[in-house]
Scaffold this motif. Structure first.
Motif, PDB file in Angstrom:
ATOM      1  N   PRO A 265     -33.674  55.672  23.489  1.00 50.62           N
ATOM      2  CA  PRO A 265     -32.757  56.418  24.356  1.00 50.62           C
ATOM      3  C   PRO A 265     -33.200  56.346  25.807  1.00 50.62           C
TER       4      PRO A 265
ATOM      5  N   LYS B 269     -24.629  63.200  27.400  1.00 42.58           N
ATOM      6  CA  LYS B 269     -24.924  64.331  26.504  1.00 42.58           C
ATOM      7  C   LYS B 269     -24.730  63.907  25.053  1.00 42.58           C
TER       8      LYS B 269
ATOM      9  N   LEU C 270     -34.433  66.463  25.078  1.00 40.55           N
ATOM     10  CA  LEU C 270     -33.065  66.301  24.590  1.00 40.55           C
ATOM     11  C   LEU C 270     -33.036  66.036  23.084  1.00 40.55           C
ATOM     12  N   LEU C 271     -33.956  65.204  22.595  1.00 38.91           N
ATOM     13  CA  LEU C 271     -33.992  64.923  21.161  1.00 38.91           C
ATOM     14  C   LEU C 271     -34.422  66.152  20.369  1.00 38.91           C
TER      15      LEU C 271
ATOM     16  N   MET D 239     -28.105  58.375  27.769  1.00 31.92           N
ATOM     17  CA  MET D 239     -27.920  59.369  26.714  1.00 31.92           C
ATOM     18  C   MET D 239     -27.835  60.766  27.323  1.00 31.92           C
ATOM     19  N   ALA D 240     -28.667  61.009  28.329  1.00 33.39           N
ATOM     20  CA  ALA D 240     -28.669  62.320  28.977  1.00 33.39           C
ATOM     21  C   ALA D 240     -27.357  62.556  29.716  1.00 33.39           C
TER      22      ALA D 240
ATOM     23  N   MET E 146     -36.362  62.843  27.711  1.00 33.51           N
ATOM     24  CA  MET E 146     -35.767  62.387  26.455  1.00 33.51           C
ATOM     25  C   MET E 146     -36.311  63.184  25.272  1.00 33.51           C
TER      26      MET E 146
ATOM     27  N   GLN F   9     -27.179  63.234  22.787  1.00 33.60           N
ATOM     28  CA  GLN F   9     -28.318  63.422  21.904  1.00 33.60           C
ATOM     29  C   GLN F   9     -27.905  63.901  20.505  1.00 33.60           C
ATOM     30  N   HIS F  10     -26.854  64.715  20.416  1.00 31.15           N
ATOM     31  CA  HIS F  10     -26.413  65.191  19.101  1.00 31.15           C
ATOM     32  C   HIS F  10     -25.744  64.064  18.305  1.00 31.15           C
TER      33      HIS F  10
END
Length: 118
Positions: A61, A69, A106-107, A65-66, A103, A71-72
């Motif tokens: 990632p 949004k 977020l994960l 990805m951030a 990252m 991450q889900h």
């Protein structure tokens, strides 16, 4: 976290303000390197086929990805692949994102097990 951020900024020769506010990828007077090779365009269907035929998947990632949004969604893909018996891991560069650990946070928010993040 603040001390680590300061250390990483010093290692990248960037100010903390520059990392937090912007200016990523800008370098005054740097020469552009010629890009060689070929890019192959694939569709989402192609990517799904590649993931379904793989036995082991490493997700890398980044800042995209951030921004998205996502991450889900990435965590959902990880769970689906694991449900199909695939090995799934995450490889994160220490300074991926806006600051060190971005990252990872977020994960973690998406409930990705930390032991799978390298």
């Amino acid at each position: 976290g603040a001390i680590l951020s300061y250390i990483m900024c010093a290692a990248m020769n960037r100010s903390l303000a520059d990392v937090l506010i912007g200016g990523f990828g800008e370098s005054a007077g740097a020469e552009m390197e010629e890009v060689t090779g070929e890019a192959t365009k694939i569709t989402a269907h192609d990517a799904a086929g590649m993931l379904s035929s793989a036995q082991s998947v490493v997700i890398v990632p980044g800042y995209g990805m951030a921004v998205a949004k996502a991450q889900h969604a990435i965590a959902d893909i990880m769970r689906a692949l694991r449900g199909a018996g695939k090995s799934v891991r995450f490889a994160i560069h220490p300074v991926a994102g806006r600051m060190p650990g971005h990252m990872n946070v977020l994960l973690a928010e998406a409930h990705v097990p930390y032991k799978e993040v390298y």
